[in-house]
Design a protein around this motif. Structure first.
Motif, mmCIF file in Angstrom:
data_model
loop_
_atom_site.group_PDB
_atom_site.id
_atom_site.type_symbol
_atom_site.label_atom_id
_atom_site.label_comp_id
_atom_site.label_asym_id
_atom_site.label_seq_id
_atom_site.Cartn_x
_atom_site.Cartn_y
_atom_site.Cartn_z
ATOM 1 N N ASN A 221 0.748 4.374 2.223
ATOM 2 C CA ASN A 221 -0.405 3.475 2.393
ATOM 3 C C ASN A 221 0.164 2.124 2.144
ATOM 4 O OD1 ASN A 221 -2.947 1.368 2.817
ATOM 5 N ND2 ASN A 221 -4.206 3.275 2.088
ATOM 6 N N ALA A 222 0.225 0.916 3.551
ATOM 7 C CA ALA A 222 0.252 -0.605 3.624
ATOM 8 C C ALA A 222 -0.383 -1.193 2.941
ATOM 9 C CB ALA A 222 1.459 -0.292 4.625
ATOM 10 N N HIS A 223 -1.801 -0.733 2.646
ATOM 11 C CA HIS A 223 -2.560 -1.814 2.811
ATOM 12 C C HIS A 223 -2.707 -1.165 1.029
ATOM 13 C CE1 HIS A 223 -2.486 -2.397 6.796
ATOM 14 N NE2 HIS A 223 -3.241 -1.399 7.056
ATOM 15 N N ALA B 2 -2.321 -0.919 -2.653
ATOM 16 C CA ALA B 2 -1.772 -0.033 -3.800
ATOM 17 C C ALA B 2 -2.133 -0.052 -5.636
ATOM 18 C CB ALA B 2 0.236 -1.108 -3.900
ATOM 19 N N ALA C 284 -3.481 5.670 -1.842
ATOM 20 C CA ALA C 284 -2.246 4.310 -2.070
ATOM 21 C C ALA C 284 -0.955 4.728 -2.071
ATOM 22 C CB ALA C 284 -2.948 3.869 -3.277
ATOM 23 N N LEU D 273 4.270 -7.168 -4.788
ATOM 24 C CA LEU D 273 3.202 -6.083 -4.732
ATOM 25 C C LEU D 273 1.809 -6.341 -3.832
ATOM 26 C CD1 LEU D 273 3.130 -2.886 -6.900
ATOM 27 C CD2 LEU D 273 4.727 -3.249 -4.947
ATOM 28 N N LYS E 107 2.503 -8.018 -0.515
ATOM 29 C CA LYS E 107 2.418 -7.270 0.583
ATOM 30 C C LYS E 107 1.821 -6.241 1.296
ATOM 31 C CE LYS E 107 5.918 -3.522 -0.812
ATOM 32 N NZ LYS E 107 6.721 -3.560 -0.337
ATOM 33 N N CYS E 108 0.204 -6.018 0.071
ATOM 34 C CA CYS E 108 -0.558 -5.556 0.276
ATOM 35 C C CYS E 108 -2.214 -5.517 0.275
ATOM 36 C CB CYS E 108 -0.220 -4.142 -0.686
ATOM 37 S SG CYS E 108 0.749 -2.756 -1.222
ATOM 38 N N LEU F 34 -5.015 -3.905 -4.691
ATOM 39 C CA LEU F 34 -3.539 -4.604 -5.936
ATOM 40 C C LEU F 34 -4.630 -3.371 -6.565
ATOM 41 C CD1 LEU F 34 -0.709 -3.660 -6.778
ATOM 42 C CD2 LEU F 34 -0.767 -5.716 -6.681
#
Length: 247
Positions: A33-35, A37, A65, A118, A121-122, A125
């Motif tokens: 999952n790129a969204h 984490a 995640a 992180l 990029k997410c 989190l």
């Protein structure tokens, strides 16, 4: 280091993630999952311990995640077979030196480096920490760093202070065994007195008859320990589903 922190059993399974890097250090990564984490801060057994990686796999699949388990021991790994064999076999290990090298002062900057990477990029989190990792997630969720993580969870945290508890400013979950010489009765009482006054969501899960380390190193052959491991895992799954997939 008391032996209750260094006792447990490996689960019968194989991790399915891969080894990569995060902020310049080795990291186990699982999920896609790129969204959303989760940063998982390992316990004393380190980032290579199979149980920790298996937990990461569960969270990746069940929360939805990508889960990152960085190495926060600078490449050192305590030999699990020796540790699990019991205190009478720890003679060859320099445990005082190991814990001095991996103090809060030494590892806090690395934990924040990973979280910041992180966060960039997410969209969402979370952070979860076991034993050693417990104080780490509280520091990530502190008021002065609000916005870095969206929610935190910990099971049987070690070396957590009243100051760190009082400073938390994001939704927080604590999975607490009945018997824990590190997360003491005094710290449990302090948490349950102070956190409800901070204006943040709080989930306190109590595990009767279980000991420090149960959520990672319980004995799956013992029904009560097996059920405790599953319940702690499921509690964290439900917690992060809510906070990492909120609109």
């Amino acid at each position: 280091m008391n032996d209750c922190c260094l006792r447990g059993f490996k689960w019968d399974s194989q991790p399915i993630g891969k080894e990569s890097t995060l902020a310049g250090r080795g990291c186990y990564v699982t999920g896609s999952n790129a969204h959303a984490a989760i940063l998982l801060i390992h316990d004393v057994f380190g980032w290579t311990f199979p149980n920790v990686r298996l937990l990461a796999d569960h969270y990746a699949e069940e929360v939805g995640a990508t889960v990152y388990v960085p190495d926060f021991f600078g490449g050192d790994v305590l030999p699990a077979d020796i540790i699990l064999a019991g205190p009478e076999h720890w003679g060859p290990l320099d445990l005082p030196g190991f814990f001095q090298k991996n103090s809060k002062e030494a590892r806090t900057p690395e934990i924040f480096e990973c979280a910041k990477v992180l966060r960039d990029k997410c969209k969402r989190l979370g952070a979860i920490g076991y034993c050693f990792g417990g104080w780490g997630v509280f520091r990530l969720g502190a008021k002065e760093h609000k916005g870095l993580v969206d929610a935190i969870s910990t099971a049987h945290p070690s070396y957590l202070t009243e100051e760190e508890i009082s400073a938390v400013a994001v939704p927080v979950q604590i999975c607490s065994p009945e018997h824990d010489w590190l997360y003491t009765e005094e710290l449990k009482a302090f948490s349950n007195k102070i956190i409800p006054t901070l204006g943040i969501p709080y989930d306190y899960q109590f595990f009767p008859r279980l000991n420090h380390g149960f959520a990672v190193k319980g004995d799956p052959k013992e029904p009560e320990e097996r059920e405790g491991m599953a319940r702690a895992k499921n509690a964290a799954v439900i917690w992060f589903r809510q906070w990492l997939h909120a609109n």
